[in-house]
Design a protein around this motif. Structure first.
Motif, short mmCIF file in Angstrom:
data_model
loop_
_atom_site.label_atom_id
_atom_site.label_comp_id
_atom_site.label_asym_id
_atom_site.label_seq_id
_atom_site.Cartn_x
_atom_site.Cartn_y
_atom_site.Cartn_z
N LEU A 1 -8.71 0.50 58.34
CA LEU A 1 -8.40 -0.74 59.15
C LEU A 1 -9.57 -1.92 58.80
CD1 LEU A 1 -6.02 -2.04 60.53
CD2 LEU A 1 -7.24 -1.69 62.74
N PHE A 2 -10.77 -1.51 59.17
CA PHE A 2 -11.71 -2.53 59.30
C PHE A 2 -12.65 -2.58 57.98
CE2 PHE A 2 -11.29 -1.96 64.08
CZ PHE A 2 -10.80 -3.22 64.20
N TRP A 3 -12.66 -1.46 57.32
CA TRP A 3 -13.61 -1.54 56.05
C TRP A 3 -12.75 -1.60 54.76
CZ3 TRP A 3 -18.93 -1.80 56.86
CH2 TRP A 3 -19.29 -1.73 58.24
N LEU A 4 -11.69 -1.26 54.86
CA LEU A 4 -10.85 -1.36 53.59
C LEU A 4 -11.05 -2.62 52.73
CD1 LEU A 4 -7.82 0.88 53.04
CD2 LEU A 4 -10.32 1.31 52.17
N PRO A 5 -10.83 -3.64 53.30
CA PRO A 5 -10.84 -5.11 52.65
C PRO A 5 -12.12 -5.25 52.09
CG PRO A 5 -9.66 -5.49 54.78
CD PRO A 5 -10.03 -3.96 54.65
N LYS A 6 -13.20 -4.72 52.88
CA LYS A 6 -14.69 -4.94 52.56
C LYS A 6 -14.92 -4.24 51.22
CE LYS A 6 -19.28 -5.15 54.64
NZ LYS A 6 -19.55 -6.42 54.34
N PHE A 7 -14.33 -2.93 51.26
CA PHE A 7 -14.67 -1.92 49.99
C PHE A 7 -14.00 -2.45 48.99
CE2 PHE A 7 -12.99 1.71 47.68
CZ PHE A 7 -14.01 2.26 47.41
N PHE A 8 -12.98 -3.13 49.13
CA PHE A 8 -12.24 -3.66 47.93
C PHE A 8 -12.79 -4.87 47.17
CE2 PHE A 8 -8.18 -1.94 49.36
CZ PHE A 8 -7.88 -0.86 48.59
N ASN A 9 -13.34 -5.73 48.26
CA ASN A 9 -14.03 -6.90 47.87
C ASN A 9 -15.27 -6.56 47.15
OD1 ASN A 9 -16.48 -9.16 48.86
ND2 ASN A 9 -14.62 -10.03 48.15
N GLU A 10 -16.36 -5.46 47.69
CA GLU A 10 -17.43 -5.33 47.25
C GLU A 10 -17.40 -4.40 45.80
OE1 GLU A 10 -19.73 -5.74 51.36
OE2 GLU A 10 -19.74 -3.63 50.47
N ARG A 11 -16.48 -3.20 45.94
CA ARG A 11 -16.51 -2.31 44.85
C ARG A 11 -15.98 -2.86 43.55
NH1 ARG A 11 -16.88 3.47 44.36
NH2 ARG A 11 -16.85 3.63 42.06
N PHE A 12 -14.71 -3.54 43.96
CA PHE A 12 -13.69 -3.84 42.87
C PHE A 12 -13.57 -5.31 42.74
CE2 PHE A 12 -12.37 0.13 44.03
CZ PHE A 12 -12.62 0.81 42.96
N HIS A 13 -14.31 -6.05 43.38
CA HIS A 13 -14.68 -7.60 43.37
C HIS A 13 -13.09 -8.23 43.58
CE1 HIS A 13 -18.46 -7.00 42.09
NE2 HIS A 13 -18.01 -6.05 41.14
N VAL A 14 -12.26 -7.51 44.36
CA VAL A 14 -10.87 -8.47 44.89
C VAL A 14 -11.16 -9.48 45.85
CG1 VAL A 14 -8.67 -7.79 45.72
CG2 VAL A 14 -9.76 -5.95 44.41
N ASN A 15 -10.89 -10.67 45.70
CA ASN A 15 -10.93 -11.77 46.28
C ASN A 15 -9.99 -11.80 47.42
OD1 ASN A 15 -8.55 -12.96 45.31
ND2 ASN A 15 -9.87 -13.98 43.74
N MET A 16 -10.07 -12.89 48.50
CA MET A 16 -9.38 -12.64 49.80
C MET A 16 -7.93 -12.87 49.38
SD MET A 16 -10.16 -15.33 52.87
CE MET A 16 -9.14 -15.01 54.44
N LEU A 17 -7.51 -13.82 48.40
CA LEU A 17 -6.20 -14.02 48.13
C LEU A 17 -5.63 -12.59 47.18
CD1 LEU A 17 -5.84 -17.65 47.32
CD2 LEU A 17 -4.94 -16.66 49.38
N GLY A 18 -6.42 -12.05 46.68
CA GLY A 18 -5.94 -10.95 45.86
C GLY A 18 -6.01 -9.36 46.73
N MET A 19 -6.28 -9.78 47.82
CA MET A 19 -6.32 -8.53 48.66
C MET A 19 -5.04 -8.21 49.19
SD MET A 19 -9.44 -7.04 49.76
CE MET A 19 -10.43 -8.53 50.23
#
Length: 466
Positions: free
Chosen positions: A287-305
């Motif tokens: 719940l809390f770390w997946l958005p952070k994981f996608f952002n840091e590992r695969f460079h997914v930005n906020m709107l692409g999340m």
């Protein structure tokens, strides 16, 4: 001639000649069948309306708590995470822990309160607190302020599952509870479908404060509908106790009240609590770390999340419903209640293990596929796990047992989240290995000296001795 008529909706007659014993037995069987049919017809479809309200409340509940993770890329700038990333990770972990710690404390309190005042009043108090706490985030500008807002949110949101599970026990028979639990628990996944679309869009276009204002306002709208719905009046007429009393042709007995001390001595309470200790931290991780994981590992930005998270939580929604359905399916095929629960949980536990490969995959969509399976497994496992208190204890104790288990789960979540904040950047493999094998360990705990459901006589004797 003796003519035995069934209820109108069956429209059949059985004619039995007088004096024939064999046919007399058939007549008695016909009467029994008529009574059974009447008992089934006495169970109103209103229980599914209640389930729908529980689903909406759970959806809003998880939208409120997931808002922080979805606006985290903006909060990183607000709280200075660009300058000191390691310090910021620990601070973010501390903010998350404030919520989890309050959630655990709240479960101990709200579970007992809900058992005393009932699901109607308990739910209203809970959602009022968490809705106001969600709105209070808009005034936060520091780690301490966000921690305080999250603490208040955790206290309020703690009432959701004890109230929802008590309502499920009020309205659904044992063979339907896992399905009903799976349906309302799928609100956690539905929130994860809606929130990634709504919250980042609101934050980007109207500021991050609008995200919390939106989720808090949805809580207030649900509260208005819940207060209008005549829950207690309808429960007395169409709830499980009322239907069972109609079958027995006697008024329903009030459920015995069991003391906290007695419940703490029961093995079933601690089996449930240990299971929550092991599996709750994994869901907090997603719940809390997946958005952070996608952002840091695969460079997914906020709107692409939105798309990655939506796909992951579609999987979890399917798992929640199928996991609950599977136990009921097995019961209808002749398996016992406990065996059906454990078989369904075992299948889900094995499906959760491939998530250990997450840190070594290089494709975003491979990671999403593994996470789909893992979150589906978690929700299917939880649908059955959350049904066990109502399987093992009378309805008057369900909220308390759920509260005890949730509090122990919050302790495990606090410890695990603290560890994640420390090892996230360098040893993320350990985090996903722990998440993948938590369910098999939990299942082994259930198999070792499995708890035995309390009989009505045992519950009444315990209530009298208390």
């Amino acid at each position: 001639m003796l003519i035995i008529r069934r209820p109108r909706h069956i429209r059949t007659e059985i004619t039995v000649p007088d004096g024939e014993s064999v046919n007399g037995q058939r007549a008695a069987a016909s009467v029994s069948g008529a009574n059974n049919a009447s008992g089934r017809s006495g169970r109103s479809n209103l229980r599914w309306v209640v389930c729908g309200l529980l689903f909406l409340a759970t959806t809003i509940n998880y939208m409120d708590r997931s808002a922080l993770g979805l606006v985290e890329p903006i909060l990183r700038h607000v709280l200075g995470g660009d300058l000191h990333p390691d310090l910021y990770n620990r601070q973010y972990s501390d903010i998350v822990i404030c919520f989890i710690a309050a959630y655990g404390i709240g479960l101990l309190i709200t579970g007992r309160i809900i058992d005393r005042v009932g699901a109607k009043v308990g739910y209203a108090l809970s959602i009022t607190l968490w809705g106001l706490a969600s709105i209070s985030h808009i005034f936060a500008r520091s780690v301490v302020a966000f921690g305080a807002a999250r603490f208040a949110l955790g206290l309020g949101e703690a009432g959701n599952f004890p109230a929802a599970l008590k309502a499920t026990a009020d309205w659904f028979p044992a063979e339907e509870r896992a399905l009903a639990t799976g349906l309302f628990n799928s609100g956690t996944s539905a929130a994860s479908l809606v929130a990634p679309l709504l919250i980042p869009w609101m934050a980007v276009h109207y500021g991050w404060q609008s995200a919390f204002l939106t989720t808090g306002s949805l809580s207030m709208i649900w509260l208005a509908g819940w207060l209008i719905f005549p829950y207690n009046r309808l429960r007395k007429k169409y709830g499980v106790a009322a239907v069972e009393s109609q079958k027995k042709e006697k008024p329903p007995e009030s459920a015995p009240r069991l003391s906290m001390k007695f419940l703490l001595k029961k093995r079933g309470t601690w089996n449930f609590a240990f299971s929550k200790f092991m599996t709750d931290p994994v869901w907090w991780l997603y719940l809390f770390w997946l958005p952070k994981f996608f952002n840091e590992r695969f460079h997914v930005n906020m709107l692409g999340m939105g798309l990655p998270l939506i796909v992951v939580y579609i999987g979890s929604t399917v798992g929640s419903i199928v996991g609950g359905w599977l136990a009921g399916f097995l019961m209808k095929r002749g398996y016992s209640l406990q065996t059906s629960r454990r078989l369904a949980m075992m299948i889900c536990a094995f499906c959760a293990t491939p998530v250990v490969l997450i840190p070594v995959v290089h494709s975003l969509w491979h990671a999403i596929g593994l996470l789909c399976l893992a979150t589906a497994a978690h929700q299917g496992f939880s649908s059955n796990l959350l049904s066990t208190p109502s399987d093992l204890f009378p309805t008057s104790a369900v909220g308390t047992v759920v509260g005890i288990g949730g509090a122990v789960g919050a302790v495990g979540s606090t410890l695990f989240t603290t560890l994640v904040g420390i090892v996230w950047r360098k040893y993320s493999l350990l985090v996903f290995v722990a998440g993948g094998f938590a369910y098999l360990i939990t299942l082994m705990a259930f198999q070792w000296r499995p708890p035995v459901p309390m009989t009505d006589e045992e519950a009444r004797a315990a209530a009298v001795s208390a």
